[in-house]
Design an enzyme around this catalytic site. Structure first.
Site, mmCIF file in Angstrom:
data_model
loop_
_atom_site.group_PDB
_atom_site.id
_atom_site.type_symbol
_atom_site.label_atom_id
_atom_site.label_comp_id
_atom_site.label_asym_id
_atom_site.label_seq_id
_atom_site.Cartn_x
_atom_site.Cartn_y
_atom_site.Cartn_z
ATOM 1 N N PHE A 208 0.866 -1.193 0.000
ATOM 2 C CA PHE A 208 0.000 0.000 0.000
ATOM 3 C C PHE A 208 0.896 1.233 0.000
ATOM 4 O O PHE A 208 1.747 1.402 0.877
ATOM 5 C CB PHE A 208 -0.911 0.033 1.231
ATOM 6 C CG PHE A 208 -1.839 1.222 1.228
ATOM 7 C CD1 PHE A 208 -3.102 1.134 0.648
ATOM 8 C CD2 PHE A 208 -1.439 2.446 1.756
ATOM 9 C CE1 PHE A 208 -3.951 2.241 0.613
ATOM 10 C CE2 PHE A 208 -2.280 3.555 1.724
ATOM 11 C CZ PHE A 208 -3.538 3.453 1.149
ATOM 12 N N ASP A 316 9.163 2.740 1.724
ATOM 13 C CA ASP A 316 7.975 3.467 2.180
ATOM 14 C C ASP A 316 7.809 3.204 3.677
ATOM 15 O O ASP A 316 7.339 2.144 4.090
ATOM 16 C CB ASP A 316 6.761 2.985 1.382
ATOM 17 C CG ASP A 316 5.463 3.653 1.826
ATOM 18 O OD1 ASP A 316 5.415 4.208 2.941
ATOM 19 O OD2 ASP A 316 4.480 3.589 1.054
ATOM 20 N N LYS A 349 2.436 10.216 8.520
ATOM 21 C CA LYS A 349 1.719 9.678 9.696
ATOM 22 C C LYS A 349 2.292 10.169 11.030
ATOM 23 O O LYS A 349 2.174 11.344 11.344
ATOM 24 C CB LYS A 349 1.687 8.157 9.606
ATOM 25 C CG LYS A 349 0.683 7.658 8.526
ATOM 26 C CD LYS A 349 0.461 6.162 8.651
ATOM 27 C CE LYS A 349 -0.516 5.614 7.616
ATOM 28 N NZ LYS A 349 -1.874 5.565 8.126
ATOM 29 N N THR A 373 3.142 24.458 -4.547
ATOM 30 C CA THR A 373 2.920 25.679 -3.758
ATOM 31 C C THR A 373 3.394 25.514 -2.311
ATOM 32 O O THR A 373 4.234 26.275 -1.841
ATOM 33 C CB THR A 373 1.431 26.085 -3.753
ATOM 34 O OG1 THR A 373 1.039 26.351 -5.095
ATOM 35 C CG2 THR A 373 1.211 27.342 -2.911
#
Lengths: 493, 493
Positions: A208, A316, A349, A373
């Site tokens: 994921f 990740d 997280k 931005t």
């Protein structure tokens, strides 16, 4: 709730914890135990509020409605005034607990208020203390060998920022550092090759990596996450179907890993001829997809094989990072040697400030290429700095490693008395980052719901797994309460 | 700086502004004028800090390093203590100004601190006041006909959330509401059709919709934004090459728009046979791509043609939204009738809380489909509520419309004395959301740099345009200072 005696192995483990830690030193006002007043959780107030919200925003995914002002430490209070021990932590995104006093002090500071109200275009008008904030915070926990970073707003955008950097570096290497051709500049405006190259990101079954279009193309958790959304034709490699407990299945797991590594390498080789793999992305523990584990040597081989075939390697750590596995970064356990470091480590997280750590060689060759931005949020960087400080000052990573051992022993003890109901307990060497399976999705769901009624918020993952994701301040007192509730709930389902 | 006399048209316009407004009523301590102490901006301290930051994070895009604690209202203070009138507003993302007292009060509230420190998994554990916060804030400014919303973290993710919702609704309509087939469920896990459908998002030449993989595939601003990043093979339609001033080029622009509309419809028709257009996305003023304008009727036709061919219509108000065009939403000027509303309006930037407004019919048919961990940020929702309150209490949208008229007249007056240097002044009817062109990119860059040395931060866009993006509290006093600096700078370049 009555207290339960901890199994002797837990007591032994506790004795090895020379510097005893109590969450009360960080959160003095934390409740001492769960309190459930309603027949079920969510209770009537939660349900009524969800119904109101649903008139505006989809509420079908609500678990309960929370009262965050009343929540404290490891205890989440809901709208019905139920007090739950939270070992799910907002899908693994709460590092220390709710309303931690040291963070509240930070929030009252001029520095924080200024950052919160004047969100800059960080890539163009950074605040004057930006380097200092990074040096005192995020940089102190940088993975070995990765001295540069890009801040982003969430885990999905962190992963996509790494994908972009990898693709840019890959093409730059192919061009030998030469300038863009006119054909590249023109074709990319039409989304066509060579300017928009046919590069792919390889991910793994059950991985994921987020929900936006690039990250979702790498996500392989569940069909409901992906269906009906256009996706890049990116390859998926098998992830070892590991057997638990690890110690009893060493040979079988080793063979399975070798088979998966061979398939993975074959994909890299085959794609080189047509649509090369620019990046490989993997979680150290495939979390959302069901807490899937493999051996450190498997992960090390993944990294080395990616390097061999010229693919950048992205770890990740959005869910595994920030201490819960008993190391600050879960991939620290892989035993990577110097020069074998990942090219990118992504985070979000628990860190609150999301982003990527990377090497200078993957900084794009021109400005404004991996730019937007906001590019992160200084107030979240300040929050990350404070969270890291609390972790460091209280040795919370080591604390979590020790607590994890006690948790593992406690769960093994309970599960040994409930064989056939619970299986595949895993993560015993990964701090409190542990999981276990039920026979069916329905039984898992029943367990999670009943645990809530018994005062504990746990999470599901995969099809039939329960995952524990307590904060880093979770300690012996919480463990005793969790253990009692699991024991009780297993008898009820 | 000496004060300049405003042209008579400006004075006339000012008289129509019955309720005179001064930014001092909102920001009492705002400086009265710019102060530049260094020979150039960025000055030596900014440059030194950028050099430090560059050791960690790419600093090549830095304009200057800011001191946000010292900044106030429309004035940005930099690390060298230069005080700049900021009419760029962090790439158009500052609604009211820096350190607005009413927002500082909000930041000190328990409600805000609780929200800032306990960021929830909003889709699963929403705070008990969530509906109230939306009802008092975001919902009060919802575009007509769009009563539902999804909150997100940034403009890119807002647009991709709309893309996902559009694709899900499109396929659901194709299936006639039937359940997913096993083939769809299986194939999406491999990123293959039919589960990962060959649907496309149509965007327009010079459009900008973000920098993540889906939004970047719809972005058509500049090659440097897109090159080397894999992209979906999505179609691009021409955007009218509008001639300015609008009043003098009505016939030519109408013909150009008709031609572009025909090409656009042809793309929709052609794609229906192979890879249908699930969504069309457009900005009311193509901002990043160079402040490109078209007529309200053109946009209305875009919407109607999309509807005719079954494509969902997304209006990207990330930059144009929140009042700066003299309407809260720029698309309010299109004259859409009931039933002609956009399917989605996306927002971010000045609103601080990003997201999408949409109709109930585009809520996915099952939960967890358009879901993620954070799904927005309650503290930004509280900030949005307060910003909206200040806008409402001070009639700032009307104020900006009036100020825009004065700005337009002032610029026209200046430019009439500098013909050949500046051209294509546009946005005269769009509040302060105005832009103008220079002959070459180099001249534009020189203007922006020299303006900064003269105490004003303006922005560039497109190849050779300058865009003005002042806050909604920008008023007569700021306008006089801006006008004087433009007049002076045009003589210097």
């Amino acid at each position: 709730m009555r207290s339960v005696a901890l199994p002797s192995r837990v007591v032994r483990a506790a004795r090895t914890n020379a510097r005893a830690f109590s969450s009360r030193s960080i959160i003095p006002d934390e409740p001492v135990k769960p309190q459930v007043h309603t027949d079920a959780v969510p209770g009537p107030k939660s349900l009524a509020i969800s119904k109101d919200i649903d008139q505006i925003q989809d509420a079908r995914t609500h678990v309960l409605v929370a009262d965050y002002e009343k929540s404290s430490g490891n205890y989440l209070v809901d709208a019905d005034n139920n007090v739950l021990l939270d070992v799910f932590g907002q899908i693994s995104s709460i590092a220390l607990g709710y309303n931690v006093p040291q963070l509240i002090e930070l929030a009252k500071s001029k520095e924080f208020i200024t950052a919160a109200l004047n969100r800059p275009a960080l890539g163009s008008f950074p605040p004057k203390d930006w380097a200092k904030w990074l040096e005192e915070g995020l940089l102190t926990v940088r993975p070995k060998g990765l001295d540069h970073l890009v801040t982003t707003l969430c885990g999905s955008s962190a992963n996509e920022t790494a994908f972009k950097a990898a693709c840019m570096a890959y093409r730059n290497r192919e061009r030998g550092g030469a300038a863009f051709t006119q054909e590249e500049l023109d074709s990319c405006m039409l989304n066509h090759a060579p300017g928009s190259p046919e590069l792919v990101v390889l991910s793994f079954k059950s991985g994921f990596h987020g929900r936006l279009f690039g990250s979702l193309s790498a996500t392989r958790s569940k069909a409901i996450h992906k269906i009906d959304v256009p996706a890049f034709d990116w390859p998926v490699a098998p992830f070892p179907n590991t057997q638990y407990p690890l110690a009893e299945n060493e040979a079988a797991n080793k063979a399975e890993e070798a088979k998966c590594l061979a398939e993975y390498e074959e994909i890299l080789i085959q794609h080189k001829k047509t649509r090369p793999v620019a990046a490989v992305i993997i979680e150290p523990i495939l979390s959302e997809g069901g807490d899937c584990h493999a051996s450190p040597e498997y992960f090390r081989q993944l990294r080395l094989i990616a390097k061999k075939h010229g693919a950048f390697f992205i770890v990740d750590e959005v869910q595994t990072g920030v201490g819960a596995t008993g190391k600050f970064w879960a991939h620290e356990k892989w035993g990577l040697k110097e020069g074998e470091e990942p090219d990118f480590v992504t985070f979000s997280k628990k860190m609150q400030q999301a982003g990527i750590f990377h090497k200078l060689e993957t900084r794009p060759n021109a400005p404004y290429r991996n730019y937007n931005t906001w590019m992160g949020d200084p107030m979240r960087t300040l929050q990350a700095r404070e969270i890291i400080k609390v972790i460091r000052d209280n040795n919370l990573v080591e604390h979590t490693a020790v607590t994890g051992k006690k948790l593992a022993a406690t769960l093994e003890d309970i599960f040994s008395r409930n064989q056939g109901v619970v299986s595949n307990h895993r993560g015993q060497d990964d701090g409190t980052f542990q999981a276990f399976d039920f026979e069916t999705p329905a039984k898992r769901d029943a367990f999670v719901a009943k645990m809530r009624a018994n005062g504990i918020q746990v999470g599901g993952c995969g099809d039939r797994s329960t995952r524990l994701r307590p904060t880093l301040t979770f300690g012996d007192a919480h463990l005793a309460i969790l253990a009692e509730a699991i024991e009780k709930t297993l008898k009820q389902i």
